[in-house]
Design a protein around this motif. Sequence first.
Motif, PDB file in Angstrom:
ATOM      1  N   LEU A 111      -3.577  -0.133  -4.253  1.00 17.26           N
ATOM      2  CA  LEU A 111      -4.028  -1.299  -3.567  1.00 17.26           C
ATOM      3  C   LEU A 111      -3.295  -2.685  -3.560  1.00 17.26           C
ATOM      4  O   LEU A 111      -3.709  -3.739  -3.621  1.00 17.26           O
ATOM      5  CB  LEU A 111      -5.630  -1.398  -3.922  1.00 17.26           C
ATOM      6  CG  LEU A 111      -6.543  -0.446  -3.746  1.00 17.26           C
ATOM      7  CD1 LEU A 111      -7.772  -0.804  -4.573  1.00 17.26           C
ATOM      8  CD2 LEU A 111      -6.745  -0.233  -2.301  1.00 17.26           C
ATOM      9  N   ARG A 168      -4.909   4.269   2.078  1.00 18.76           N
ATOM     10  CA  ARG A 168      -3.891   3.478   2.119  1.00 18.76           C
ATOM     11  C   ARG A 168      -2.504   4.157   2.007  1.00 18.76           C
ATOM     12  O   ARG A 168      -1.501   3.669   2.317  1.00 18.76           O
ATOM     13  CB  ARG A 168      -4.050   2.775   0.753  1.00 18.76           C
ATOM     14  CG  ARG A 168      -4.701   1.389   0.740  1.00 18.76           C
ATOM     15  CD  ARG A 168      -6.097   1.453   1.641  1.00 18.76           C
ATOM     16  NE  ARG A 168      -6.996   0.367   1.865  1.00 18.76           N
ATOM     17  CZ  ARG A 168      -8.103   0.387   2.384  1.00 18.76           C
ATOM     18  NH1 ARG A 168      -8.626   1.566   2.541  1.00 18.76           N
ATOM     19  NH2 ARG A 168      -8.681  -0.841   2.585  1.00 18.76           N
ATOM     20  N   SER A 190       0.715  -1.228  -0.076  1.00 16.11           N
ATOM     21  CA  SER A 190      -0.043  -0.074  -0.147  1.00 16.11           C
ATOM     22  C   SER A 190       0.803   1.095  -0.051  1.00 16.11           C
ATOM     23  O   SER A 190       1.861   1.270   0.492  1.00 16.11           O
ATOM     24  CB  SER A 190      -1.025  -0.041   1.344  1.00 16.11           C
ATOM     25  OG  SER A 190      -2.103  -0.907   1.194  1.00 16.11           O
TER      26      SER A 190
END
Length: 426
Positions: free
Chosen positions: A213, A299, A80
């Motif tokens: 992600l 993130r 991340s």
Amino acid sequence: MNSRASTAAGDPDALRRHLGLSDAVTIGLGAMIGAGIFAALAPAADAAGSALLPGLALAAAVAYCNATSSARLAARYPASGGTYVYGRERLGEFWGHLAGWAFVVGKTASCAAMALTVGAYAWPDHAHAVAVAAVVALTAVNYAGVQKSALFTRAVVAVVLAVLAAVVVVGLTSGAADAARLDAGADAGFGGVLQAAGLLFFAFAGYARIATLGEEVRDPARTIPRAVPLALGITLCVYAAVAVTVLVVLGPADLAGSTAPLADTARAAGAEWLAPVVRAGAAVAALGSLLALILGVSRTTLAMARDRHLPGALAAVHPRFRVPHRAELAVGAVVAVLAATVDVRGAIGFSSFGVLAYYAVANAAAWTLTPAEGRPPRVVPVVGLAGCLLLAFALPPSSVVSGAAVLAAGAAAYGIRGALAARGRR
């Protein structure tokens, strides 16, 4: 690979890898095919007339280079944080910090812009209140887990694509369509095309959401390089069809003066019934973009907090949902405050500068990859870096000044942090 760039599978602070190729593509589409296509065409036409089409091509070319560089880096560093991680690992701590700072600040402003777009389309008289409510609701969706977010985004993408397809079909088959309008205003200067490209780039910028992600994607070395260009290619085809439709129906002059160009296209084509559907679709699109934006910012916040570039408390991962819950709540709170107070146009310009600076670092980092590490062709990061800088400084002066000031503040924060750390070691 630096140990910080990966998280062991048995680590209690690791995020769960359960996103496949279709989920990753869907999240990328949800981030790109959003409110940008409903809002960016009018100012792009104002800048370049029908030459917004070359601007669209230029924006897509820069986006492709950025996407390729980001995908190769994400496959190498599937953690991340996106370019924050890549800049740190390939260029050094400072460049990683600056990229992360640009992303978090710029995309937080973009979150506010998307929330305000939801309010403007859903209930114009109470746009700020609706914007805050949307932020609260989508922060709760993200808190429940990224897999639920991907399922929600899939539904949003389906609705928005259906609305855009209806506008294209109705517009191109109507008597109002006139291909001669594609030549009107096509003699815009290079500066106008650049400005149009910078404005339209805002609508492409979501593809990096897939890379941020990286820690939650299954088989990231294979999935991410496939998902990023696939999502970008689908988005370009959709945008080109929509741009041609609104130009041939409205013409550059009417498009430039429109506040809701797709709804106006439906009316001009004699499909008054479609206008409220388009309004609803725009609100849904903005919701999809907002969801993906909050997901990505949280993130990157998590990654920066892990390295103490942001408060360490934000690095916590929820023991049940396996999401960075404190980072998500913090991002949601800041975006809610901005959505209640800021102007959407200022937020978009400011965000664009930060995003382009972020991708400039990504391209510089990709240049340092070796062939064994999956380096893209040399021309890709070169064109990507040059394109990012060119488009960033083609933005309106107020956006350039405010964006540069924020980057300078980020650099100063890094210097102060380093000085305090050095003093603490004495």
